[in-house]
Motif scaffolding. Structure first.
Motif, short mmCIF file in Angstrom:
data_model
loop_
_atom_site.label_atom_id
_atom_site.label_comp_id
_atom_site.label_asym_id
_atom_site.label_seq_id
_atom_site.Cartn_x
_atom_site.Cartn_y
_atom_site.Cartn_z
N ILE A 16 -95.49 -1.02 43.98
CA ILE A 16 -96.92 -0.81 43.76
C ILE A 16 -97.06 0.21 42.64
N SER A 17 -97.87 -0.12 41.66
CA SER A 17 -97.98 0.77 40.51
C SER A 17 -99.42 1.09 40.18
N ALA A 18 -99.58 2.13 39.39
CA ALA A 18 -100.88 2.54 38.86
C ALA A 18 -100.69 2.89 37.40
N SER A 22 -104.93 6.34 35.55
CA SER A 22 -105.61 6.24 36.85
C SER A 22 -105.99 7.62 37.36
N GLU A 26 -108.39 6.75 42.53
CA GLU A 26 -107.87 5.38 42.38
C GLU A 26 -106.47 5.28 42.96
N ALA A 27 -105.64 6.28 42.69
CA ALA A 27 -104.28 6.27 43.21
C ALA A 27 -104.28 6.31 44.73
N ARG A 29 -106.64 5.38 46.80
CA ARG A 29 -107.16 4.11 47.35
C ARG A 29 -106.13 2.99 47.24
N THR A 30 -105.38 2.98 46.16
CA THR A 30 -104.33 1.98 46.00
C THR A 30 -103.24 2.19 47.05
N MET A 31 -102.83 3.45 47.27
CA MET A 31 -101.82 3.73 48.29
C MET A 31 -102.32 3.32 49.67
N ALA A 33 -104.64 1.02 50.40
CA ALA A 33 -104.76 -0.44 50.46
C ALA A 33 -103.42 -1.12 50.70
N HIS A 34 -102.35 -0.53 50.18
CA HIS A 34 -101.02 -1.14 50.30
C HIS A 34 -100.16 -0.45 51.37
N LEU A 39 -96.72 5.76 44.47
CA LEU A 39 -96.96 4.73 43.46
C LEU A 39 -96.07 4.98 42.27
#
Length: 69
Positions: A16-18, A22, A26-27, A29-31, A33-34, A39
């Motif tokens: 999973i990347s950003a 970012s 955002e980081a 929320r991405t972490m 979500a996954h 990241l």
């Protein structure tokens, strides 16, 4: 004590990347979500670093930085 190789630790996981630009929000929320704690930070196809939950806590929040920037 035997040490596991990096390959064995990440085997079977999708990275999973950003992007480098970012924001902390955002980081995070991405972490979330996954369901990951870190990241890969990339600039195009180049790996720039790793952003972790600890980075978010200590380098952003505890340091008084705005996570939206």
């Amino acid at each position: 004590m035997s040490m596991r190789s990096l390959r064995s630790i990440v085997a079977g996981q999708t990275p999973i990347s950003a992007g480098r630009s970012s924001t902390g929000i955002e980081a995070a929320r991405t972490m979330k979500a996954h369901d990951v704690g870190a990241l890969l930070v990339v600039d195009g196809t180049r790996l720039c670093g790793i952003f972790t939950e600890r980075d978010a806590l200590f380098r952003v929040l505890a340091a008084g930085r705005d996570p939206a920037n």
